[in-house]
Scaffold this active site. Sequence first.
Site, mmCIF file in Angstrom:
data_model
loop_
_atom_site.group_PDB
_atom_site.id
_atom_site.type_symbol
_atom_site.label_atom_id
_atom_site.label_comp_id
_atom_site.label_asym_id
_atom_site.label_seq_id
_atom_site.Cartn_x
_atom_site.Cartn_y
_atom_site.Cartn_z
ATOM 1 N N ARG A 147 3.706 -0.118 -9.375
ATOM 2 C CA ARG A 147 2.297 0.021 -9.339
ATOM 3 C C ARG A 147 0.980 -0.814 -9.998
ATOM 4 O O ARG A 147 0.417 -0.638 -9.381
ATOM 5 C CB ARG A 147 2.631 1.686 -10.235
ATOM 6 C CG ARG A 147 1.135 2.377 -10.734
ATOM 7 C CD ARG A 147 1.323 3.123 -11.312
ATOM 8 N NE ARG A 147 0.622 4.031 -10.975
ATOM 9 C CZ ARG A 147 -0.148 4.137 -12.106
ATOM 10 N NH1 ARG A 147 0.458 4.105 -13.532
ATOM 11 N NH2 ARG A 147 -1.588 4.794 -12.341
ATOM 12 N N GLY A 157 -9.297 -8.126 -5.288
ATOM 13 C CA GLY A 157 -8.045 -8.753 -4.864
ATOM 14 C C GLY A 157 -6.594 -9.579 -5.479
ATOM 15 O O GLY A 157 -6.560 -9.143 -6.657
ATOM 16 N N SER A 161 -6.058 -10.156 -12.161
ATOM 17 C CA SER A 161 -6.699 -9.862 -13.042
ATOM 18 C C SER A 161 -5.876 -8.369 -14.254
ATOM 19 O O SER A 161 -6.857 -8.191 -15.179
ATOM 20 C CB SER A 161 -8.064 -9.124 -13.074
ATOM 21 O OG SER A 161 -8.177 -7.824 -11.424
ATOM 22 N N PRO A 248 -7.206 4.452 -5.872
ATOM 23 C CA PRO A 248 -7.106 5.990 -5.041
ATOM 24 C C PRO A 248 -6.701 6.835 -6.627
ATOM 25 O O PRO A 248 -5.856 6.509 -7.106
ATOM 26 C CB PRO A 248 -6.176 6.466 -4.122
ATOM 27 C CG PRO A 248 -6.445 4.760 -3.735
ATOM 28 C CD PRO A 248 -6.441 4.133 -5.029
ATOM 29 N N HIS A 278 6.331 6.177 -3.638
ATOM 30 C CA HIS A 278 5.976 6.878 -4.137
ATOM 31 C C HIS A 278 7.027 7.779 -4.186
ATOM 32 O O HIS A 278 7.714 9.048 -5.011
ATOM 33 C CB HIS A 278 5.029 8.072 -4.638
ATOM 34 C CG HIS A 278 3.661 8.167 -4.984
ATOM 35 N ND1 HIS A 278 2.468 8.790 -4.722
ATOM 36 C CD2 HIS A 278 3.182 6.853 -5.958
ATOM 37 C CE1 HIS A 278 1.364 8.462 -5.853
ATOM 38 N NE2 HIS A 278 2.220 7.409 -6.072
ATOM 39 N N THR A 279 8.198 6.695 -3.741
ATOM 40 C CA THR A 279 9.806 7.613 -3.662
ATOM 41 C C THR A 279 10.542 7.246 -4.930
ATOM 42 O O THR A 279 11.616 7.733 -4.825
ATOM 43 C CB THR A 279 10.114 6.589 -2.065
ATOM 44 O OG1 THR A 279 11.379 8.249 -1.988
ATOM 45 C CG2 THR A 279 10.645 5.700 -3.035
#
Length: 410
Positions: A147, A157, A161, A248, A278-279
Amino acid sequence: MGIKTARAFGGLMPFTTMGTKHFVFGRTMEDLDADYEYKIEQFLYLRPQLSVLTSKNTTFSLSYCRNLMASFYLASFCMMLLIKFSVTFASGNVVSNKLEKTCIDGVTIALSFGLYLNSCPEAEAIIFSWVESAVSQDPRMAASLLRLHFHDCFVNGCDASVLLDDTPSFSGEKTAGPNLNSLRGFEVIDNIKADLEYACPQTVSCADILSIAARDSVVLSGGLGWQVQMGRKDSLTASKTAANNNIPGPNSNVATLVTNFQNLGLSLQDMVTLSGAHTIGKARCATFSSRLNNNNAGVSNSEMNLDFLQSLQQLCSANNNTTLANLDDMTPSTFDNHYYVNLLSGKGLLVSDQVLATGDDDNTREIVQNYVDDPSMFLEDFKNSMLKMGSLPPPTGTNGEIRVNCRVIN
């Protein structure tokens, strides 16, 4: 014994092999034997078909590597070459170490495979060792490191950061809505960077560490590996605003998801495929509370598995929004296609998950169905979409560096 404790056994000892000079930490032969047997198996993850390694494409075999192994870092060197050659599984051709140029939205960036084979041959072994240790202690860390890479690449990109702490001149991305009290794994990256700076100072960027750690997290969870393109630079600033706008949200509908991804040059196919991350992992009750009170964006609770809904309501009944639920209720720590099976069963945890199967877009549902029918298709597509996402460039004209400390600019 890992790299972290190996330093206690003495200083650096130079040796030469295959025309390339390397350095190893002094260690006992018992330690070395245990290390190379373990690490060689861990690093043969790209496709465990050893016969290919002795095919007409290359004579660099596992047995040859074992005969050469006199130290952990020589083992690492051999493993890096095995990884480099393993990319031939798909094409049947040996891939050169030349720069691969990627053009996205008119911006050309140059990344390369095997960039650190000469400048820091132990780099991937060091990263893998730390990731493996972190995941063995906390299986959820695999999803957290994956994540981190996502949330980094979605903001200007893939430039690390997301790792920057706040400064007087800018607010870092760690305090943005999608990240605050949610992103994890920063200490793992700190440890990796410290070891890399010891082995080869200012050589491996924090952005490349995030990309490699994401790949290793997938592998350690049972997914396919891939050869990571390297050469990213670390940003000199961060953008809390972009993090709030570009990443999102858990209640996004299909149209919003498609827009978020297309703004980065990623397709609808990439969106559905990368959602499969998300598995593995967990989410807080606060992120899927709308699933519990029928206040959904494009998804009604009539499309939700009743037993699943009741189990979530019971889990979150204490009004503790920090309680965690598995994103994949079937195999929560295994990287497989069960995430998509869940969606067809009405067991998608987040609204942004479930809409892929029961929203108003037949194209997303078709992809979900394809991944349910063919698990290997998902794993292969995920690898390709990760390579595409990992190539997202910083804005035109921005400068970068290789940070000594991933939390602060040099």
